[in-house]
Write an enzyme that holds these catalytic residues in place. Structure first.
Site: not given
Ligand code: 9MR
Length: 347
Positions: A158, A199, A235, A264, A266
């Site tokens: 990101e 990513n 997402h 990722e 969903d």
């Molecule tokens: O799924 C993850 C969640 O449990 C955490 O609280 C969150 C914190 O920033 O991160 C989520 O995973 C993220 C991933 O690491 C990067 N892309 C976005 C995902 C969803 O927020």
């Protein structure tokens, strides 16, 4: 001929529709095999430890895994110099025992950084030179620990804003844009065989983000920096149009020689759940897999969790949920079955 025999002969002679497969895969591992890709899931370590049914389905269905949180910086080095690898190790060890490859997530990000690091930078007790050596040590230590055990690393996560500028994070602010190349070089040195990825989210459709990410990749390549892949987080939500140009975007990165992964996936929805919404969701999942398997370079499709019992969505988007392919009881939803029907593509 007897009528019965005539009927039988007709049935046997009828050609299969062009898309038909003798038998659809039984589960996601078979689906992965059919397409010659990896099909993965993010892993919730607490559930992996505590819930036998979660563990069983994870290990039955997936041939690739990503630690949802366990490899992030705040998890592995909560205090400076104090490393806590137990959760990350648990994911890697479970994967080994169950013939799953692993995506490492993530080395350089602006979120889930340990407080000692962010506060040290904020109060000036960590200067730019020290910050750079802290980042180098972090990457070297973590990649080195799992050398040979991680197929692919999300090296930078990101790093581009929605408007296509580089994200204003502590790395850009204090180290300048060169931190991206440095991160890839350090990771490569620590595990020369791991595939190194950039990513991001919304990269499926956001034009400024796409163009900037492409130019980052070209710039790194022109400097001889080892970058091997691009991850599309994926997402999605059914309240938005499906990103219809996604396969073309994948091809633009593939044309640069990169491997493609959906990292990722969903598909969330505004609650309550209805049969119609589940059908739309199933279609989005089907299209995402179809897009991936239509591009030769797309080798992995990973779900950001496979069950609604453990999904980040309800905690982040008020009134939304049901984003995964199985419900809270691990019963397959229409989306799960839709994935199984995606025909094999010649690619
Ligand atoms: O799924 C993850 C969640 O449990 C955490 O609280 C969150 C914190 O920033 O991160 C989520 O995973 C993220 C991933 O690491 C990067 N892309 C976005 C995902 C969803 O927020």
């Amino acid at each position: 001929m007897k009528p019965l025999l005539i009927a039988l002969a007709l049935i046997l002679a009828a050609p299969l529709p062009a898309h038909a497969h003798p038998r659809d895969p039984r589960d996601l591992r078979e689906l992965a095999q059919r397409h010659g890709i990896k099909v993965g899931s993010a892993v919730d370590v607490a559930a992996l430890r505590a819930e036998a049914d979660y563990r069983k389905v994870l290990n039955r269905e997936f041939n690739h895994v990503t630690a949802e949180n366990a490899m992030k910086w705040e998890s592995v080095e909560p205090q400076r110099g104090v490393y806590t690898w137990a959760d990350a190790d648990a994911v890697v060890e479970n994967a080994r025992r169950n013939r799953q490859q692993v995506r490492g997530h993530t080395l350089v990000w602006h979120n889930q950084l340990p407080a000692w690091l962010t506060s040290g930078v904020a109060d000036g007790s960590i200067d730019a030179a020290e910050l750079r050596s802290i980042l180098r040590d972090h990457i070297t230590t973590q990649v080195g620990r799992y050398k040979g055990k991680i197929r692919a690393w999300d090296v930078v996560n990101e790093v581009v804003e929605e408007d296509g500028t580089l994200r204003q994070n502590i790395w850009l602010t204090h180290l300048g844009p060169g931190y991206i190349a440095d991160a890839f070089r350090w990771a490569h040195r620590a595990d020369p065989r791991a595939k190194l990825f950039i990513n991001d989210y919304n990269l499926e459709w956001n034009q400024p983000k796409i163009e900037t990410t492409l130019s980052i990749v070209k710039d790194l390549q022109s400097q001889g920096v080892p970058i091997h892949g691009v991850g599309f987080q994926g997402h999605l939500g059914i309240q938005y149009d499906y990103p219809g140009d996604w396969a073309n975007v994948m091809r633009r990165f593939a044309d640069l020689g990169l491997e493609i992964a959906v990292t990722e996936l969903d598909v969330r929805m505004v609650l309550p759940v209805t049969p119609d919404k589940l059908a739309t969701q199933a279609d989005y999942y089907r299209r995402a897999l179809t897009d991936c398997v239509s591009v030769k370079a797309c080798k992995e499709l990973t779900l950001w969790g496979y069950t609604d019992r453990h999904s980040w969505v309800p905690g982040w988007f008020e009134g939304e949920g049901s984003a995964c392919v199985m419900d809270e009881n691990l019963a397959p939803k229409p989306a799960y079955h839709a994935l199984l029907t995606v025909p094999r593509q010649r690619r």
